[in-house]
Motif scaffolding. Structure first.
Motif, PDB file in Angstrom:
ATOM      1  N   ASP A 133       0.767  -1.100   0.001  1.00 34.60           N
ATOM      2  CA  ASP A 133       0.138  -0.040   0.111  1.00 34.60           C
ATOM      3  C   ASP A 133       0.844   1.216   0.096  1.00 34.60           C
ATOM      4  O   ASP A 133       0.669   2.351  -0.491  1.00 34.60           O
ATOM      5  CB  ASP A 133      -0.661  -0.001   1.343  1.00 34.60           C
ATOM      6  N   PHE A 134       1.952   1.300   0.896  1.00 36.15           N
ATOM      7  CA  PHE A 134       2.949   2.494   0.814  1.00 36.15           C
ATOM      8  C   PHE A 134       3.626   2.690  -0.473  1.00 36.15           C
ATOM      9  O   PHE A 134       3.650   3.897  -0.837  1.00 36.15           O
ATOM     10  CB  PHE A 134       3.931   2.265   1.751  1.00 36.15           C
ATOM     11  N   VAL A 135       4.039   1.526  -0.999  1.00 37.59           N
ATOM     12  CA  VAL A 135       4.609   1.624  -2.429  1.00 37.59           C
ATOM     13  C   VAL A 135       3.482   2.064  -3.525  1.00 37.59           C
ATOM     14  O   VAL A 135       3.641   3.176  -4.334  1.00 37.59           O
ATOM     15  CB  VAL A 135       4.871   0.287  -2.885  1.00 37.59           C
ATOM     16  N   LEU A 136       2.361   1.684  -3.254  1.00 31.23           N
ATOM     17  CA  LEU A 136       1.085   1.997  -4.531  1.00 31.23           C
ATOM     18  C   LEU A 136       0.824   3.809  -4.101  1.00 31.23           C
ATOM     19  O   LEU A 136       0.793   4.268  -5.087  1.00 31.23           O
ATOM     20  CB  LEU A 136      -0.119   1.392  -4.247  1.00 31.23           C
ATOM     21  N   VAL A 137       0.791   4.166  -3.284  1.00 31.52           N
ATOM     22  CA  VAL A 137       0.647   5.750  -2.699  1.00 31.52           C
ATOM     23  C   VAL A 137       1.951   6.484  -3.320  1.00 31.52           C
ATOM     24  O   VAL A 137       1.471   7.458  -3.887  1.00 31.52           O
ATOM     25  CB  VAL A 137       0.215   5.849  -1.125  1.00 31.52           C
ATOM     26  N   ILE A 138       3.059   5.973  -3.141  1.00 29.18           N
ATOM     27  CA  ILE A 138       4.129   6.656  -3.421  1.00 29.18           C
ATOM     28  C   ILE A 138       4.046   6.896  -5.095  1.00 29.18           C
ATOM     29  O   ILE A 138       4.445   7.933  -5.525  1.00 29.18           O
ATOM     30  CB  ILE A 138       5.476   6.225  -2.805  1.00 29.18           C
ATOM     31  N   VAL A 139       3.830   5.600  -5.748  1.00 24.06           N
ATOM     32  CA  VAL A 139       3.983   5.593  -7.231  1.00 24.06           C
ATOM     33  C   VAL A 139       2.741   6.498  -7.764  1.00 24.06           C
ATOM     34  O   VAL A 139       2.937   7.164  -8.605  1.00 24.06           O
ATOM     35  CB  VAL A 139       3.828   4.037  -7.779  1.00 24.06           C
ATOM     36  N   THR A 140       1.781   6.692  -6.908  1.00 23.20           N
ATOM     37  CA  THR A 140       0.340   7.089  -7.455  1.00 23.20           C
ATOM     38  C   THR A 140       0.681   8.642  -7.376  1.00 23.20           C
ATOM     39  O   THR A 140       0.539   9.423  -8.347  1.00 23.20           O
ATOM     40  CB  THR A 140      -0.547   6.981  -6.532  1.00 23.20           C
ATOM     41  N   VAL A 141       1.461   9.110  -6.180  1.00 23.31           N
ATOM     42  CA  VAL A 141       1.665  10.546  -6.087  1.00 23.31           C
ATOM     43  C   VAL A 141       2.784  11.221  -7.254  1.00 23.31           C
ATOM     44  O   VAL A 141       2.595  12.284  -7.523  1.00 23.31           O
ATOM     45  CB  VAL A 141       2.155  11.157  -4.658  1.00 23.31           C
ATOM     46  N   ILE A 142       3.698  10.282  -7.584  1.00 24.37           N
ATOM     47  CA  ILE A 142       4.779  10.504  -8.458  1.00 24.37           C
ATOM     48  C   ILE A 142       4.033  10.829  -9.837  1.00 24.37           C
ATOM     49  O   ILE A 142       4.333  11.787 -10.521  1.00 24.37           O
ATOM     50  CB  ILE A 142       5.666   9.422  -8.575  1.00 24.37           C
ATOM     51  N   ILE A 143       3.132   9.748 -10.232  1.00 23.42           N
ATOM     52  CA  ILE A 143       2.458   9.995 -11.573  1.00 23.42           C
ATOM     53  C   ILE A 143       1.541  11.150 -11.449  1.00 23.42           C
ATOM     54  O   ILE A 143       1.480  11.691 -12.693  1.00 23.42           O
ATOM     55  CB  ILE A 143       1.478   8.694 -11.552  1.00 23.42           C
ATOM     56  N   VAL A 144       0.778  11.379 -10.264  1.00 24.20           N
ATOM     57  CA  VAL A 144       0.006  12.647 -10.257  1.00 24.20           C
ATOM     58  C   VAL A 144       1.034  13.931 -10.482  1.00 24.20           C
ATOM     59  O   VAL A 144       0.653  14.611 -11.330  1.00 24.20           O
ATOM     60  CB  VAL A 144      -0.712  12.765  -8.943  1.00 24.20           C
ATOM     61  N   GLY A 145       2.125  13.897  -9.865  1.00 25.00           N
ATOM     62  CA  GLY A 145       2.942  14.944 -10.023  1.00 25.00           C
ATOM     63  C   GLY A 145       3.339  15.258 -11.590  1.00 25.00           C
ATOM     64  O   GLY A 145       3.706  16.355 -12.033  1.00 25.00           O
ATOM     65  N   LEU A 146       3.839  14.081 -12.039  1.00 24.05           N
ATOM     66  CA  LEU A 146       4.450  14.002 -13.531  1.00 24.05           C
ATOM     67  C   LEU A 146       3.104  14.642 -14.425  1.00 24.05           C
ATOM     68  O   LEU A 146       3.478  15.300 -15.361  1.00 24.05           O
ATOM     69  CB  LEU A 146       4.968  12.608 -14.109  1.00 24.05           C
ATOM     70  N   LEU A 147       1.925  14.043 -14.148  1.00 19.23           N
ATOM     71  CA  LEU A 147       0.799  14.373 -15.133  1.00 19.23           C
ATOM     72  C   LEU A 147       0.613  16.059 -14.668  1.00 19.23           C
ATOM     73  O   LEU A 147       0.174  16.888 -15.831  1.00 19.23           O
ATOM     74  CB  LEU A 147      -0.629  13.770 -14.746  1.00 19.23           C
ATOM     75  N   ALA A 148       0.608  16.470 -13.729  1.00 18.06           N
ATOM     76  CA  ALA A 148       0.498  17.970 -13.223  1.00 18.06           C
ATOM     77  C   ALA A 148       1.461  19.041 -14.002  1.00 18.06           C
ATOM     78  O   ALA A 148       1.375  20.065 -14.484  1.00 18.06           O
ATOM     79  CB  ALA A 148       0.613  18.402 -11.779  1.00 18.06           C
ATOM     80  N   ALA A 149       2.738  18.320 -14.057  1.00 21.20           N
ATOM     81  CA  ALA A 149       3.918  18.922 -14.715  1.00 21.20           C
ATOM     82  C   ALA A 149       4.010  18.908 -16.149  1.00 21.20           C
ATOM     83  O   ALA A 149       5.003  19.708 -16.818  1.00 21.20           O
ATOM     84  CB  ALA A 149       5.167  18.546 -13.969  1.00 21.20           C
ATOM     85  N   LEU A 150       3.240  18.475 -16.779  1.00 22.83           N
ATOM     86  CA  LEU A 150       3.383  18.034 -18.245  1.00 22.83           C
ATOM     87  C   LEU A 150       3.309  19.368 -19.062  1.00 22.83           C
ATOM     88  O   LEU A 150       4.090  19.943 -19.740  1.00 22.83           O
ATOM     89  CB  LEU A 150       2.532  17.003 -18.899  1.00 22.83           C
ATOM     90  N   TYR A 151       2.136  20.234 -18.677  1.00 25.18           N
ATOM     91  CA  TYR A 151       1.783  21.221 -19.558  1.00 25.18           C
ATOM     92  C   TYR A 151       2.794  22.385 -19.135  1.00 25.18           C
ATOM     93  O   TYR A 151       3.234  23.065 -20.091  1.00 25.18           O
ATOM     94  CB  TYR A 151       0.329  21.864 -19.307  1.00 25.18           C
ATOM     95  N   PRO A 152       3.085  22.800 -18.040  1.00 22.46           N
ATOM     96  CA  PRO A 152       4.079  23.625 -17.788  1.00 22.46           C
ATOM     97  C   PRO A 152       5.460  23.187 -18.128  1.00 22.46           C
ATOM     98  O   PRO A 152       6.127  24.211 -18.927  1.00 22.46           O
ATOM     99  CB  PRO A 152       4.094  23.755 -16.303  1.00 22.46           C
ATOM    100  N   ALA A 153       5.902  22.149 -18.307  1.00 25.13           N
ATOM    101  CA  ALA A 153       7.181  21.935 -18.854  1.00 25.13           C
ATOM    102  C   ALA A 153       6.951  21.709 -20.582  1.00 25.13           C
ATOM    103  O   ALA A 153       7.987  22.338 -21.000  1.00 25.13           O
ATOM    104  CB  ALA A 153       7.384  20.279 -18.437  1.00 25.13           C
ATOM    105  N   MET A 154       6.043  21.439 -21.114  1.00 25.02           N
ATOM    106  CA  MET A 154       5.954  21.630 -22.479  1.00 25.02           C
ATOM    107  C   MET A 154       5.937  23.231 -22.796  1.00 25.02           C
ATOM    108  O   MET A 154       6.492  23.605 -23.857  1.00 25.02           O
ATOM    109  CB  MET A 154       4.555  21.082 -22.876  1.00 25.02           C
ATOM    110  N   ARG A 155       5.297  23.936 -22.165  1.00 24.54           N
ATOM    111  CA  ARG A 155       5.577  25.441 -22.247  1.00 24.54           C
ATOM    112  C   ARG A 155       6.668  25.809 -21.974  1.00 24.54           C
ATOM    113  O   ARG A 155       7.133  26.804 -22.733  1.00 24.54           O
ATOM    114  CB  ARG A 155       4.584  26.025 -21.225  1.00 24.54           C
ATOM    115  N   SER A 156       7.572  25.475 -21.072  1.00 23.27           N
ATOM    116  CA  SER A 156       9.030  25.805 -20.853  1.00 23.27           C
ATOM    117  C   SER A 156       9.856  25.601 -22.025  1.00 23.27           C
ATOM    118  O   SER A 156      10.943  26.357 -22.075  1.00 23.27           O
ATOM    119  CB  SER A 156       9.506  25.022 -19.659  1.00 23.27           C
ATOM    120  N   GLY A 157       9.470  24.457 -22.752  1.00 19.08           N
ATOM    121  CA  GLY A 157      10.336  24.019 -23.877  1.00 19.08           C
ATOM    122  C   GLY A 157      10.093  24.953 -24.981  1.00 19.08           C
ATOM    123  O   GLY A 157      11.077  25.062 -25.994  1.00 19.08           O
ATOM    124  N   LYS A 158       9.094  25.901 -24.825  1.00 20.61           N
ATOM    125  CA  LYS A 158       9.106  26.823 -26.281  1.00 20.61           C
ATOM    126  C   LYS A 158       9.840  28.091 -25.979  1.00 20.61           C
ATOM    127  O   LYS A 158       9.718  29.257 -26.794  1.00 20.61           O
ATOM    128  CB  LYS A 158       7.499  27.111 -26.350  1.00 20.61           C
TER     129      LYS A 158
END
Length: 411
Positions: A376-401
């Motif tokens: 369960d601890f592993v699942l939660v950590i993996v989940t928050v990492i994926i959530v953080g990655l998804l949240a950062a996609l748009y700002p990261a794509m914008r920064s590349g421009k």
């Protein structure tokens, strides 16, 4: 992509001082939201695990590790050679024969339909019923007087008392060989038992079972030498599926071999479905909380445009720039997730030790059960990492421009 620059810059932005804008506020709100969601996941998962463990322990009183029944019909002929082969299967500890069917039972006050289960002394080595005996003895005998163990609800419904030596149960079972037209009294076979023990497991069992010695039940059912099941206990750690497979090869298609999970398939499916439903709800909460992170990272991109332009003039490519903000999003969510997991784990440990949250009403346990699992601890950590990655996609794509020359001229 230069990973060293990515991680060094992301950690610097995580720790460093920022200008007086909304970025620090949004980053801390995002971390707090992730922490709360992660903490809730750990606590709720652990409570679900605790209840699942409690239910599994309760069901061990009547559901063995492995159960063998006839593929057709209620009963099958007992066979010592077959039993000897089953005992030789790796992992088998004890095998107990049982016979059961519904009977009509009455006392001086009431009558109800229950399930009479005929057992032998090895039954208590296979099924963990003894801890749930609340009155009387945890054994049944034939001499000097036949005795029975009954569920607590049956005791209450029939008004019997294990401490009263004159208290009796009268059991009736249809006699298939009787000629009702010639002798109506022979339509039922009967058995008279003295209640000598009471168990309290849960309502499903307490209002269903009466236990008596195997020969008495066989006589009442008019099934001498026949059984309804073999119930089997395995060595701790034995793989139930491998034992099941070996037994099916020995027995063929005439018998059904079921593990404890298969005997209670619907119960386990419901418990697991509930746990994943809670996970889905909390995941949605984390995704909603990540919108703050999207806003915070977007503002961070605007604030650090000059830094990114300088990195580009020094040779950093667009993937490196995007990687910085993707990593920053992961660090934000991971920081909040680790804080939440730590707090959730401490809360669960406190509940285990001090039983802060009590269960209201009459239950076998007095406080909410908690069982923490590493997965369960592993699942939660993996989940928050994926959530953080998804949240950062748009700002990261914008920064590349970002165009370095334009940004440097404007500064």
């Amino acid at each position: 992509m230069n990973r060293t620059i990515v991680w060094q810059t992301a950690f610097r932005y995580l720790r460093g001082k920022r200008s007086a804008n909304a970025v620090p506020i949004l980053s801390r709100i995002s971390m707090l939201a992730i922490a709360v969601g992660s903490c809730a996941m750990i606590v709720l998962f652990s409570v679900f695990n605790g209840f699942e463990d409690v239910v599994k322990d309760l069901y061990k009183a009547f559901y063995p590790d492995i159960k063998i029944t006839a593929a057709r019909g209620k009963f099958f002929q007992a066979d010592e050679q077959r039993l000897a082969k089953l005992r030789q299967v790796n992992g088998v500890t004890v095998i107990t024969p049982v016979i059961e069917d519904n009977v009509l039972v009455n006392s001086e006050d009431e009558q109800i339909v229950v399930t009479l289960k005929g057992i032998d002394p090895s039954y208590f080595k296979v099924n963990d019923l003894s801890p749930y005996i609340v009155e009387g003895r945890d054994s049944v005998v034939i001499d000097p007087a036949p005795t029975a163990i009954v569920g607590q609800h049956i005791e209450a419904q029939l008004g019997v008392d294990v401490n009263n030596v004159f208290s009796r149960l009268n059991l009736y079972y249809p006699n298939a060989n009787a000629n009702f037209a010639l002798n109506p009294e022979s339509a039922f076979q009967s058995l008279r038992l003295r209640p000598d023990g009471v168990f309290h497991v849960q309502d499903d069992f307490d209002g269903k079972y009466v236990l008596a010695r195997l020969p008495l039940a066989q006589q009442l059912f008019n099934q001498s030498g026949k059984l309804s099941a073999y119930e089997i206990k395995l060595n701790p750690g034995t793989d139930q599926e491998s034992v099941k497979k070996a037994m099916k090869q020995l027995l063929g298609e005439s018998f059904v071999v079921e593990t404890r999970f298969e005997q209670n398939r619907m119960l386990y499916v419901v418990m697991r479905t509930e746990k994943w439903a809670v996970y889905a709800i909390l995941l949605l909460v984390l995704l909603i909380a990540s919108f703050n992170m999207v806003g915070g990272l977007s503002l961070l991109v605007l604030e650090k445009e000059k830094d990114m332009a300088i990195l580009q003039t020094m040779g950093a490519d667009r993937s490196t720039i995007r990687g910085i903000f993707l990593t920053e999003g992961i660090l934000w969510s991971l920081t909040g997730g680790l804080i939440g997991v730590l707090i959730g784990g401490l809360l669960c440990l406190g509940q285990q030790q001090f039983k802060w949250k009590k269960l209201e009403g009459s239950f076998i346990i007095d406080a909410y059960p908690v069982s923490m699992q590493f997965s369960d601890f592993v699942l939660v950590i993996v989940t928050v990492i994926i959530v953080g990655l998804l949240a950062a996609l748009y700002p990261a794509m914008r920064s590349g421009k970002i165009e370095s020359a334009v940004m440097l001229r404007s500064s």
